[in-house]
Design a protein around this motif. Structure first.
Motif, PDB file in Angstrom:
ATOM      1  N   MET A  86       0.840  -1.103  -0.112  1.00  0.00           N
ATOM      2  CA  MET A  86      -0.059  -0.188   0.096  1.00  0.00           C
ATOM      3  C   MET A  86       0.766   1.431   0.209  1.00  0.00           C
ATOM      4  N   MET A  87       0.541   2.090  -1.144  1.00  0.00           N
ATOM      5  CA  MET A  87       1.419   3.511  -1.159  1.00  0.00           C
ATOM      6  C   MET A  87       0.750   4.430  -0.170  1.00  0.00           C
ATOM      7  N   MET A  88       1.360   5.006   0.649  1.00  0.00           N
ATOM      8  CA  MET A  88       1.027   6.331   1.233  1.00  0.00           C
ATOM      9  C   MET A  88       1.375   7.397   0.333  1.00  0.00           C
ATOM     10  N   THR A  89       0.218   8.374   0.257  1.00  0.00           N
ATOM     11  CA  THR A  89       0.651   9.572  -0.438  1.00  0.00           C
ATOM     12  C   THR A  89       0.567  10.811   0.328  1.00  0.00           C
ATOM     13  N   THR A  90       1.314  11.585   0.164  1.00  0.00           N
ATOM     14  CA  THR A  90       1.370  12.783   0.980  1.00  0.00           C
ATOM     15  C   THR A  90       0.523  14.095   0.056  1.00  0.00           C
ATOM     16  N   ASP A  91      -0.208  14.658   0.802  1.00  0.00           N
ATOM     17  CA  ASP A  91      -0.948  15.811  -0.055  1.00  0.00           C
ATOM     18  C   ASP A  91       0.186  16.961  -0.266  1.00  0.00           C
ATOM     19  N   PRO A  92       0.182  17.532  -1.405  1.00  0.00           N
ATOM     20  CA  PRO A  92       1.246  18.594  -1.760  1.00  0.00           C
ATOM     21  C   PRO A  92       0.599  19.758  -0.543  1.00  0.00           C
ATOM     22  N   PRO A  93       1.781  20.727  -0.381  1.00  0.00           N
ATOM     23  CA  PRO A  93       1.540  21.856   0.727  1.00  0.00           C
ATOM     24  C   PRO A  93       0.254  22.765  -0.037  1.00  0.00           C
ATOM     25  N   PRO A  94      -0.532  23.199   0.830  1.00  0.00           N
ATOM     26  CA  PRO A  94      -1.505  24.123   0.228  1.00  0.00           C
ATOM     27  C   PRO A  94      -0.784  25.105  -0.807  1.00  0.00           C
ATOM     28  N   ALA A  95      -1.310  25.457  -1.647  1.00  0.00           N
ATOM     29  CA  ALA A  95      -0.960  26.723  -2.718  1.00  0.00           C
ATOM     30  C   ALA A  95      -0.843  28.100  -1.937  1.00  0.00           C
ATOM     31  N   LYS A  96       0.145  28.607  -2.303  1.00  0.00           N
ATOM     32  CA  LYS A  96       0.363  29.829  -1.785  1.00  0.00           C
ATOM     33  C   LYS A  96       0.165  31.110  -2.848  1.00  0.00           C
ATOM     34  N   ASP A  97      -0.434  32.194  -2.301  1.00  0.00           N
ATOM     35  CA  ASP A  97      -0.675  33.213  -3.219  1.00  0.00           C
ATOM     36  C   ASP A  97       0.779  33.990  -3.493  1.00  0.00           C
ATOM     37  N   PRO A  98       0.854  34.512  -4.748  1.00  0.00           N
ATOM     38  CA  PRO A  98       1.812  35.299  -4.947  1.00  0.00           C
ATOM     39  C   PRO A  98       1.881  36.547  -4.305  1.00  0.00           C
ATOM     40  N   GLN A  99       3.066  37.317  -4.308  1.00  0.00           N
ATOM     41  CA  GLN A  99       3.013  38.729  -3.822  1.00  0.00           C
ATOM     42  C   GLN A  99       2.129  39.438  -4.518  1.00  0.00           C
ATOM     43  N   PRO A 100       1.198  40.353  -3.835  1.00  0.00           N
ATOM     44  CA  PRO A 100       0.339  41.194  -4.557  1.00  0.00           C
ATOM     45  C   PRO A 100       0.922  42.001  -5.780  1.00  0.00           C
ATOM     46  N   ALA A 101       0.291  42.323  -6.758  1.00  0.00           N
ATOM     47  CA  ALA A 101       0.826  43.216  -7.759  1.00  0.00           C
ATOM     48  C   ALA A 101       0.742  44.493  -7.358  1.00  0.00           C
ATOM     49  N   THR A 102      -0.284  44.986  -6.563  1.00  0.00           N
ATOM     50  CA  THR A 102      -0.695  46.255  -6.105  1.00  0.00           C
ATOM     51  C   THR A 102      -1.321  46.098  -4.760  1.00  0.00           C
ATOM     52  N   GLY A 103      -1.088  47.347  -4.069  1.00  0.00           N
ATOM     53  CA  GLY A 103      -1.854  47.527  -2.900  1.00  0.00           C
ATOM     54  C   GLY A 103      -0.884  46.847  -1.552  1.00  0.00           C
ATOM     55  N   LEU A 104      -1.502  46.322  -0.346  1.00  0.00           N
ATOM     56  CA  LEU A 104      -0.955  46.113   0.643  1.00  0.00           C
ATOM     57  C   LEU A 104       0.075  44.970   0.359  1.00  0.00           C
ATOM     58  N   TYR A 105       1.146  44.908   0.784  1.00  0.00           N
ATOM     59  CA  TYR A 105       2.291  43.848   0.734  1.00  0.00           C
ATOM     60  C   TYR A 105       3.092  43.996  -0.636  1.00  0.00           C
ATOM     61  N   SER A 106       2.561  44.510  -1.449  1.00  0.00           N
ATOM     62  CA  SER A 106       2.960  44.504  -3.115  1.00  0.00           C
ATOM     63  C   SER A 106       4.479  45.153  -2.917  1.00  0.00           C
ATOM     64  N   ASN A 107       5.285  44.682  -4.049  1.00  0.00           N
ATOM     65  CA  ASN A 107       6.676  45.137  -4.064  1.00  0.00           C
ATOM     66  C   ASN A 107       6.654  46.939  -4.442  1.00  0.00           C
ATOM     67  N   CYS A 108       7.718  47.448  -3.605  1.00  0.00           N
ATOM     68  CA  CYS A 108       7.694  48.927  -4.056  1.00  0.00           C
ATOM     69  C   CYS A 108       9.119  49.218  -4.277  1.00  0.00           C
ATOM     70  N   PHE A 109      10.149  48.081  -4.615  1.00  0.00           N
ATOM     71  CA  PHE A 109      11.548  48.426  -4.898  1.00  0.00           C
ATOM     72  C   PHE A 109      11.669  48.256  -6.264  1.00  0.00           C
ATOM     73  N   PRO A 110      12.464  48.984  -6.978  1.00  0.00           N
ATOM     74  CA  PRO A 110      13.006  50.324  -6.484  1.00  0.00           C
ATOM     75  C   PRO A 110      12.178  51.525  -6.612  1.00  0.00           C
ATOM     76  N   SER A 111      10.901  51.318  -7.075  1.00  0.00           N
ATOM     77  CA  SER A 111      10.006  52.522  -7.344  1.00  0.00           C
ATOM     78  C   SER A 111       9.795  53.484  -6.226  1.00  0.00           C
ATOM     79  N   ASP A 112       9.597  52.799  -5.066  1.00  0.00           N
ATOM     80  CA  ASP A 112       9.132  53.650  -3.716  1.00  0.00           C
ATOM     81  C   ASP A 112       7.728  53.986  -3.889  1.00  0.00           C
ATOM     82  N   MET A 113       7.009  53.435  -4.881  1.00  0.00           N
ATOM     83  CA  MET A 113       5.503  53.975  -4.975  1.00  0.00           C
ATOM     84  C   MET A 113       4.499  52.877  -4.673  1.00  0.00           C
ATOM     85  N   CYS A 114       3.553  53.099  -4.071  1.00  0.00           N
ATOM     86  CA  CYS A 114       2.474  52.396  -3.609  1.00  0.00           C
ATOM     87  C   CYS A 114       1.060  52.999  -3.958  1.00  0.00           C
ATOM     88  N   PRO A 115       0.828  53.179  -5.492  1.00  0.00           N
ATOM     89  CA  PRO A 115      -0.619  53.486  -5.820  1.00  0.00           C
ATOM     90  C   PRO A 115      -1.605  52.903  -5.052  1.00  0.00           C
TER      91      PRO A 115
END
Length: 114
Positions: free
Chosen positions: A1-30
């Motif tokens: 009997m083979m035991m299968t492990t569930d893959p880890p839950p999918a994660k979201d990518p870093q948001p493209a805009t808004g809270l937690y989005s990347n602002c380097f090197p632009s320093d902008m958070c529209p």
């Protein structure tokens, strides 16, 4: 009997805009009211990464957060202000595209997604 492990839950990518989005090197958070870019600096005080955040009083103001194991925190960035962070232990805790970095804050060192 083979035991299968569930893959880890999918994660979201870093948001493209808004809270937690990347602002380097632009320093902008529209479109982010009451917020701005929080830069990560190296030992020579040279910024090399950053994310958009908002000022907060409680963790409830730090939503929505991307789907990931990172924990929402509202932490002091200076004597008068707190901002939203995603607390992590390893890069795997952070949204895809962000890395877990050890940083010094007024209340002590911690690891957060950048």
């Amino acid at each position: 009997m083979m035991m299968t492990t569930d893959p880890p839950p999918a994660k979201d990518p870093q948001p493209a805009t808004g809270l937690y989005s990347n602002c380097f090197p632009s320093d902008m958070c529209p479109g982010l009211n009451g917020g701005g870019c929080l830069s990560l600096q190296d030992a020579d005080m040279v910024a090399f990464d950053g994310f958009c955040t908002v000022l907060c009083q409680t963790e409830a103001q730090c939503a929505p957060k991307p789907n990931s194991p990172a924990i929402t925190r509202c932490l002091a960035i200076d004597a008068m202000q707190k901002a939203c962070f995603l607390e992590c232990v390893t890069d795997a805790d952070c949204p895809t595209g962000m890395s877990c970095e050890l940083v010094g804050l007024p209340n002590g060192d911690g690891s957060y997604c950048w």
